[in-house]
Design a protein around this motif. Structure first.
Motif, PDB file in Angstrom:
ATOM      1  N   ALA A  33       0.797  -1.107  -0.092  1.00  0.00           N
ATOM      2  CA  ALA A  33      -0.022   0.064  -0.070  1.00  0.00           C
ATOM      3  C   ALA A  33       0.913   1.196  -0.098  1.00  0.00           C
ATOM      4  N   LEU A  46      -2.222   7.352   5.486  1.00  0.00           N
ATOM      5  CA  LEU A  46      -3.265   7.175   4.682  1.00  0.00           C
ATOM      6  C   LEU A  46      -3.055   5.973   3.855  1.00  0.00           C
ATOM      7  N   GLY A  47      -1.992   5.257   3.597  1.00  0.00           N
ATOM      8  CA  GLY A  47      -1.985   3.808   2.883  1.00  0.00           C
ATOM      9  C   GLY A  47      -2.435   3.114   4.092  1.00  0.00           C
ATOM     10  N   LEU A  50      -6.148   3.166   3.970  1.00  0.00           N
ATOM     11  CA  LEU A  50      -6.659   2.589   2.524  1.00  0.00           C
ATOM     12  C   LEU A  50      -6.711   1.060   2.734  1.00  0.00           C
ATOM     13  N   PHE A  53      -9.255  -0.390   4.907  1.00  0.00           N
ATOM     14  CA  PHE A  53     -10.579  -0.440   4.156  1.00  0.00           C
ATOM     15  C   PHE A  53     -10.864  -1.522   3.265  1.00  0.00           C
ATOM     16  N   PHE A  54      -9.916  -1.662   2.403  1.00  0.00           N
ATOM     17  CA  PHE A  54     -10.169  -2.519   1.675  1.00  0.00           C
ATOM     18  C   PHE A  54      -9.716  -3.969   2.152  1.00  0.00           C
ATOM     19  N   GLY A  86      -5.029   0.068  -2.450  1.00  0.00           N
ATOM     20  CA  GLY A  86      -4.838   1.083  -1.883  1.00  0.00           C
ATOM     21  C   GLY A  86      -3.499   1.921  -2.347  1.00  0.00           C
ATOM     22  N   ILE A  89      -4.553   4.243  -5.074  1.00  0.00           N
ATOM     23  CA  ILE A  89      -5.536   5.364  -4.936  1.00  0.00           C
ATOM     24  C   ILE A  89      -4.567   6.412  -4.006  1.00  0.00           C
ATOM     25  N   LEU A  90      -3.764   5.990  -3.256  1.00  0.00           N
ATOM     26  CA  LEU A  90      -2.867   6.629  -2.603  1.00  0.00           C
ATOM     27  C   LEU A  90      -1.896   7.512  -3.566  1.00  0.00           C
TER      28      LEU A  90
END
Length: 102
Positions: A33, A46-47, A50, A53-54, A86, A89-90
């Motif tokens: 991530a 943030l990584g 994310l 979350f996934f 992730g 997106i990051l």
């Protein structure tokens, strides 16, 4: 390689699939991530968010991988894909911040 073998061995010893005591898959997913961005406290946080979350929600094919692939493959590769999604997106988020001058 090593992670796949270790997870497979742990699942045999624990006699269960994707046991919460097996955390190597989480380590691999988290590393993926954040692999595509410059290291910082913000990108790591943030990584992590994310990836978790996934990993927890298991949307789309991530859930399918976890349910359908047997043994270590399902345990490891759902986290690999969660980490990859992730990471993408990051990386996009970081590029957007840079474009905005932040």
């Amino acid at each position: 390689g090593v992670a796949y073998w270790a997870i497979g061995r742990a699942e045999v010893v624990l006699a269960t699939h994707d046991d919460q005591r097996i955390v190597l898959d989480e380590v691999v997913g988290q590393a993926i991530a954040v692999a595509s961005v410059e290291p910082s406290l913000l990108t790591y946080a943030l990584g992590f968010a994310l990836f978790r979350f996934f990993d927890i929600k298991k949307p789309w094919f991530i859930g399918w991988i976890d349910r359908e692939l047997p043994g270590a493959a399902g345990t490891l590769f759902d986290d690999v894909i969660a980490g990859f999604v992730g990471s993408c997106i990051l990386a996009l988020f970081v590029m957007l911040l840079k474009q905005l001058g932040l």
